[in-house]
Write an enzyme that holds these catalytic residues in place. Structure first.
Site, PDB file in Angstrom:
ATOM      1  CG  ASN A   1     102.161  42.364   3.229  1.00  9.68           C
ATOM      2  OD1 ASN A   1     101.787  41.207   3.174  1.00  9.68           O
ATOM      3  ND2 ASN A   1     101.571  43.260   3.999  1.00  9.68           N
TER       4      ASN A   1
ATOM      5  CD  GLU B   1     101.612  45.265  -4.829  1.00  3.45           C
ATOM      6  OE1 GLU B   1     102.108  45.009  -3.719  1.00  3.45           O
ATOM      7  OE2 GLU B   1     100.731  46.124  -4.993  1.00  3.45           O
TER       8      GLU B   1
HETATM    9  N1  THU Z   1     100.961  46.743   0.799  1.00  2.40           N
HETATM   10  C1  THU Z   1     101.355  45.929  -0.221  1.00  2.40           C
HETATM   11  O1  THU Z   1     101.953  44.864   0.008  1.00  2.40           O
HETATM   12  N2  THU Z   1     101.073  46.319  -1.495  1.00  2.40           N
HETATM   13  C2  THU Z   1     100.431  47.467  -1.827  1.00  2.40           C
HETATM   14  O2  THU Z   1     100.316  47.785  -3.002  1.00  2.40           O
HETATM   15  C3  THU Z   1      99.867  48.318  -0.772  1.00  2.40           C
HETATM   16  C4  THU Z   1     100.279  48.002   0.611  1.00  2.40           C
HETATM   17  C5  THU Z   1     101.301  46.349   2.172  1.00  2.40           C
HETATM   18  C6  THU Z   1     102.316  47.234   2.840  1.00  2.40           C
HETATM   19  C7  THU Z   1     102.003  46.995   4.306  1.00  2.40           C
HETATM   20  O3  THU Z   1     102.707  45.827   4.721  1.00  2.40           O
HETATM   21  C8  THU Z   1     100.524  46.703   4.321  1.00  2.40           C
HETATM   22  O4  THU Z   1     100.150  46.396   2.985  1.00  2.40           O
HETATM   23  C9  THU Z   1      99.683  47.869   4.819  1.00  2.40           C
HETATM   24  O5  THU Z   1      99.980  49.037   4.137  1.00  2.40           O
END
Ligand code: THU
Length: 156
Positions: free
Chosen positions: A53, A66
């Site tokens: 992320n 993802e």
């Molecule tokens: N996040 C992801 O990377 N994938 C997901 O499916 C859910 C949320 C990240 C987004 C943000 O940087 C952090 O998790 C908190 O929401």
């Protein structure tokens, strides 16, 4: 160990892919949420492409692991070759007591993964691991996002 969540017909676990997702989680740029997520895409030829992320001071611009992994897969020319995706995530400073349950892809990421499935012409496995790795859940993207919007809807 074993599979949790909604079971698919096969219950195999791709340990190498889950470990790749764990490694990518270490590269999360998540100074705002302090929630790190790693994802790893398995291609038809066995190769793995990862993502983490990627947040922004303008919070709404943040990208999920993802989506980053699928976009990197596209940049490699392999968007139609995705067979599976693994993800793992949790707080960067976890409370010491319990292993958080496996996370599943957010709604937007499900739609992104569904695009890859449409291009592949087949379902995509989604492997979800808890932070310690002791809890595992295996889904397919069609289970996680039934009735996805797709290119077919343009001609409906
Ligand atoms: N996040 C992801 O990377 N994938 C997901 O499916 C859910 C949320 C990240 C987004 C943000 O940087 C952090 O998790 C908190 O929401």
């Amino acid at each position: 160990m074993g599979c949790g969540g909604t079971m698919t017909d096969e219950c195999e676990w791709d340990a190498e892919l889950a470990e790749a997702a764990r490694g990518a989680m270490g590269h999360a740029y998540a100074p705002y949420s302090r929630f790190a997520v790693g994802a790893a895409v398995r291609l038809a030829d066995g190769r793995i492409i990862t993502g983490a992320n990627f947040e922004n001071a303008s919070y709404g611009l943040s990208l999920c692991a993802e989506t980053v992994a699928i976009a990197a897969t596209n940049a490699a020319g392999d968007l139609s070759n995705v067979r599976a995706i693994a993800l793992i995530g949790g707080p960067m400073e976890p409370p010491a007591q319990e292993d958080p349950s496996p996370i599943t892809p957010c709604g937007r990421c499900r739609q992104v993964i569904a695009e890859a499935a449409m291009l592949a012409g087949r379902d995509i496995k989604v492997y979800c691991a808890s932070l310690s790795g002791t809890q595992q859940a295996v889904y397919t993207i069609s289970e996680l996002l039934p009735h996805a919007f797709s290119a077919a809807d343009f001609s409906a």
